[in-house]
Design a protein around this motif. Structure first.
Motif, PDB file in Angstrom:
ATOM      1  N   SER A   1      15.493  87.672 140.888  1.00  8.01           N
ATOM      2  CA  SER A   1      14.680  86.495 140.627  1.00  8.01           C
ATOM      3  C   SER A   1      15.135  85.369 141.540  1.00  8.01           C
ATOM      4  CB  SER A   1      14.809  86.077 139.157  1.00  8.01           C
ATOM      5  OG  SER A   1      14.100  84.889 138.899  1.00  8.01           O
ATOM      6  N   GLY A   2      14.258  84.408 141.769  1.00  4.50           N
ATOM      7  CA  GLY A   2      14.611  83.261 142.604  1.00  4.50           C
ATOM      8  C   GLY A   2      15.608  82.331 141.945  1.00  4.50           C
ATOM      9  N   SER A   3      15.626  82.291 140.612  1.00  6.45           N
ATOM     10  CA  SER A   3      16.577  81.481 139.848  1.00  6.45           C
ATOM     11  C   SER A   3      17.288  82.383 138.845  1.00  6.45           C
ATOM     12  CB  SER A   3      15.862  80.351 139.097  1.00  6.45           C
ATOM     13  OG  SER A   3      15.207  79.475 139.986  1.00  6.45           O
ATOM     14  N   VAL A   4      18.597  82.227 138.715  1.00  6.16           N
ATOM     15  CA  VAL A   4      19.348  83.058 137.784  1.00  6.16           C
ATOM     16  C   VAL A   4      20.315  82.188 136.994  1.00  6.16           C
ATOM     17  CG1 VAL A   4      19.168  85.146 139.188  1.00  6.16           C
ATOM     18  CG2 VAL A   4      21.132  83.645 139.474  1.00  6.16           C
ATOM     19  N   VAL A   5      20.621  82.656 135.771  1.00  5.60           N
ATOM     20  CA  VAL A   5      21.551  81.958 134.890  1.00  5.60           C
ATOM     21  C   VAL A   5      22.623  82.936 134.440  1.00  5.60           C
ATOM     22  CG1 VAL A   5      21.816  80.694 132.719  1.00  5.60           C
ATOM     23  CG2 VAL A   5      19.753  80.381 134.108  1.00  5.60           C
ATOM     24  N   LEU A   6      23.888  82.491 134.539  1.00 10.47           N
ATOM     25  CA  LEU A   6      25.032  83.310 134.143  1.00 10.47           C
ATOM     26  C   LEU A   6      25.763  82.550 133.036  1.00 10.47           C
ATOM     27  CD1 LEU A   6      25.001  83.157 137.638  1.00 10.47           C
ATOM     28  CD2 LEU A   6      26.038  85.364 137.118  1.00 10.47           C
TER      29      LEU A   6
ATOM     30  N   PRO B   1      27.168  89.075 133.994  1.00  9.28           N
ATOM     31  CA  PRO B   1      25.994  89.241 134.859  1.00  9.28           C
ATOM     32  C   PRO B   1      24.902  88.253 134.483  1.00  9.28           C
ATOM     33  CG  PRO B   1      26.012  90.931 133.164  1.00  9.28           C
ATOM     34  CD  PRO B   1      27.282  90.138 132.988  1.00  9.28           C
ATOM     35  N   ALA B   2      24.003  87.987 135.422  1.00 11.89           N
ATOM     36  CA  ALA B   2      22.842  87.150 135.126  1.00 11.89           C
ATOM     37  C   ALA B   2      22.022  87.807 134.021  1.00 11.89           C
ATOM     38  CB  ALA B   2      21.996  86.963 136.381  1.00 11.89           C
ATOM     39  N   VAL B   3      21.428  86.968 133.166  1.00 11.56           N
ATOM     40  CA  VAL B   3      20.627  87.488 132.056  1.00 11.56           C
ATOM     41  C   VAL B   3      19.352  86.658 131.934  1.00 11.56           C
ATOM     42  CG1 VAL B   3      21.733  86.038 130.305  1.00 11.56           C
ATOM     43  CG2 VAL B   3      20.698  88.212 129.627  1.00 11.56           C
TER      44      VAL B   3
END
Length: 509
Positions: free
Chosen positions: A279-284, A383-385
């Motif tokens: 994805s273009g934006s990720v959150v960890l 990991p990003a979720v």
């Protein structure tokens, strides 16, 4: 009843049957405008990797399905349990077990399910200290299917990878990304590929480093036999040791569950779960407040490079890590940055967004997080979720040892957190939390009322912007801050069911 009446009755029976069927072809305009209904799933599948092979490991399985309704055991299709899979020959791994004569790949008619559930709302626990314990595969049906989750937690007292190794058993799929893997000399990373189905699966493994795709051997066309698992040591796939690696596992035939067991000589180990889709934006989410070292590994999966803003969402708002305001990730290459102890005593989450404010090139990302110092260090991965849509659950929480991290990267959000009854009794408890936009809220969830044992934790968005979540489970031993972090994805316990209506035109030629 006379024979002359039978054709007429048959015609009326056919008419009643057809008018009771939801029409799919040529629905009216009212049907097209009606929203799809979300209904509970009727069947769920999970795959658990074989626990670490250490002789000093103790593994606990915790199974849970949210809800308070009673499901009758064996009645109405309501059942949930896991059965052992055969361990086939891997690359750099071991072979345990053999295929059964009945073609069920080692499953015998006398095999008993592991952590079978009888009703929603109450967790079930099982433990093992067997170093050759197998991988597990299974299904849940009926009332036990929506949100069925199983947590596998191993505590390794000493040796390589000592620490807490935790993973949520995952649904079988065909495509997995694992940033933050490694083939370095101090690491032993094994990818576990488990096939839950009665036909063979074929999996390709691709490794990416800072210079692009790594040259590998015997990584294409790995056959995973029916209801079996294959364990592959990543360092056997390439001759050049590489520290920051992204693993891409793709099933070209069939489907598998996949997880990476990462064992370090010096700083412990943990399971590396698949990251969210590119994805273009990720959150960890969920960097512990006492993290002594944080390393970010990202990979641009598309044809374009990615330029990302790097922000830490802390308790009071977003901060920019000093010297790491942006990150450039070249197409098909990994980029890694060491962020040190960026949380500075406060919990946080890392948010990566396109630097130009647009949609951005797709990336995958994960964090390696370390707690402790010197010889008393321990490692976990974040990991990003994706954000929670309806509900997410993580099992195996323990009193005063679990920390829930909630991050709202955009607008302020309100979430409901429910702790289940304990595995040894008690009653569920719910609380509602408000997470301000751009912040991370870390809370110690309440313990079940009068409860004992392990419990499950369910997070449901109530209102506001998107929320991402993770849970840290800390089990310190011998002065070592042993811990593991599990991100909490949406449990996909409901599915869209298109609206349909009766359509008598189906009776016409």
């Amino acid at each position: 009843m006379t024979p002359s009446n039978l054709p007429l009755i048959g015609a009326f029976g056919a008419l009643a049957l057809l008018t009771g069927v939801a029409a799919v072809a040529a629905p009216g305009p009212e049907a097209a405008e009606a929203p799809a209904a979300r209904l509970p799933v009727q069947r769920s599948a999970l795959v658990c990797p074989a626990p670490t092979a250490s002789d000093l490991a103790e593994t606990q399985y915790t199974a849970f399905t949210p809800g308070g309704g009673k499901a009758k055991p064996g009645g109405g299709g309501a059942s949930a349990g896991l059965l052992p899979a055969t361990t086939a020959t891997g690359l750099g791994g071991r072979k345990d077990g053999k295929a059964g004569a009945d073609g069920r790949a080692g499953r015998g008619k006398d095999d008993k399910p592991v952590v079978p559930l009888e009703s929603p709302g109450s967790p079930v626990v099982a433990t093992t200290s067997d170093s050759s314990a197998p991988a597990l595969t299974g299904t849940a049906d009926g009332a036990l299917a929506p949100g069925w989750t199983v947590q596998q937690t191993s505590v390794v007292a000493a040796g390589r990878g000592r620490g807490v190794l935790g993973t949520a058993c995952t649904a079988p799929d065909t495509d997995f990304w694992f940033p933050s893997a490694s083939t370095a000399k101090e690491r032993q990373d094994f990818v576990h590929l488990t096939n839950p189905d009665p036909t063979a699966a074929v999996v390709d493994l691709e490794l990416y480093g800072r210079g692009g795709k790594l040259k590998t051997t015997v990584s294409d066309g790995i056959t995973v036999p029916p209801r079996s698992t294959v364990k592959v040591l990543l360092s056997t796939l390439t001759q050049k040791p590489t520290t920051n690696v992204a693993l891409h596992a793709v099933a070209r035939a069939g489907r598998v569950g996949a997880a990476v067991e990462a064992l370090d000589d010096r700083i412990g180990g943990d399971w590396l779960s698949p990251a969210a889709d590119p994805s273009g934006s990720v959150v960890l989410p969920g960097i512990p407040k006492d993290a002594t070292s944080v390393r970010l590994v990202a990979l641009a999966t598309g044809e374009d490079d990615a330029d990302l803003k790097v922000r830490l969402a802390g308790p009071s708002g977003r901060l920019t890590p000093a010297g790491h305001e942006t990150l450039h990730v070249k197409s098909g290459m990994t980029s890694a940055i060491d962020l040190g102890d960026l949380t500075k005593g406060e919990p946080g989450s890392l948010v990566l967004t396109p630097a130009d404010g647009g949609s951005g090139a797709p990336v995958v990302a994960a964090l390696r997080v370390t707690r402790g110092k010197g010889s008393d260090q321990e490692t976990a991965f974040v990991p990003a979720v994706e954000p929670l849509r309806d509900r997410g659950t993580v099992a195996d929480n323990r009193a005063k040892r679990s920390t829930l991290a909630l991050v709202a990267p955009g607008r302020t959000a309100k979430v409901k957190v429910t702790v289940s009854a304990g595995s040894e009794g008690g009653s569920p408890v719910s609380r509602t939390y408000t997470v301000k936009g751009g912040t991370t809220k870390a809370v110690e969830p309440p313990f079940p009322s009068s409860g004992k044992g392990s419990y499950a934790l369910t997070v449901e968005p109530v209102s506001g912007g998107p929320v991402h979540a993770s849970r840290m489970l800390a089990i310190p031993q011998g002065g070592i801050p042993m811990f593991t972090v599990q991100t909490i994805p949406d449990d996909r316990g409901t599915v869209n069911v298109p609206h349909a209506e009766q359509d008598l035109s189906l009776l016409n030629d």
